[in-house]
Scaffold this active site. Structure first.
Site: not given
Ligand code: E4P
Length: 215
Positions: A82-83
């Site tokens: 997850i960025k």
């Protein structure tokens, strides 16, 4: 240093997947928009092409919303990372996600202070942006200095967070990322193709081809 592809264009990822040397993919909202498909559609295709960390960026907002969105993507595949944008809400979200065992990549990092906060929150990766800090400063080594300083700081304090050198514009950035000690460089399709080329290689191949024809 591992090589990731910095693109969400499926045809580009299909091509690089045949090379056997690309270990992951990073995307961001601009790259998704350019791909012409939704983030979830892109994720579903990419995870079947590259067996490695695939970064999907949540919409910037408060920690609660980013964590909820992150959980949706994380459930899609074991390789999803997850960025999270480098904001205070992002730091809180990273801290929460790290307790759930969800891997994170803190993006839009431009200073050691930001990298320190992200790593302290438990980020799996941080992404210092080489090209954009070169653009801002008008220098061609500001990105190198940033990645090197983050690497030295992580070594000094024993952080396990990995560095993904990002915002790579040309082969020199790849070289600088290596010299700075980045764990990963995430590289646009055009630069990946440029990396294999050299004038002297072309000259040498021409000589060898001519020699083979004259046998
Ligand atoms: C990582 O995936 C970053 O989002 C990306 O490298 C940014 O590149 P840009 O600065 O060319 O937009």
């Amino acid at each position: 240093m591992k090589l990731f592809a910095d693109t969400a264009i499926i045809s580009e990822i299909e091509e690089v997947s045949t090379w056997g040397i690309i270990s992951g993919v990073t995307t961001n909202p601009s790259l998704i928009a350019k791909s012409g498909i939704s983030l979830t559609d892109a994720i579903q295709k990419i995870v079947n092409l590259i067996d490695g960390p695939i970064s999907a960026e949540v919409q910037e907002g408060n920690a609660t919303d980013m964590v909820e969105e992150a959980k949706i993507y994380a459930k899609m595949h074991k390789n999803i990372v997850i960025k999270i944008p480098m904001t205070l809400e992002g730091v809180k979200a990273v801290k929460q996600l790290s307790t759930f065992g969800i891997k994170t990549n803190v993006t839009l990092v431009f200073s050691t202070s930001q990298a320190l906060m992200a790593a302290t929150a438990g980020a799996t990766y941080v992404s210092p942006f080489m090209g954009r800090i070169d653009d801002l400063t008008g220098r061609d080594d500001a990105g190198f200095e940033l990645v090197k300083a983050v690497k030295d700081m992580f070594k000094t304090y024993g952080f396990k967070t990995q560095i993904i050198a990002a915002s790579i514009r040309h082969n020199n950035h790849v070289d600088q990322a290596m010299k700075a000690g980045a764990d990963i460089a995430t590289i646009p399709f055009k630069v990946l193709n440029d990396m294999v080329k050299h004038e002297l290689t072309d000259r040498g191949l021409k000589i060898f081809r001519e020699a083979s024809q004259n046998k």
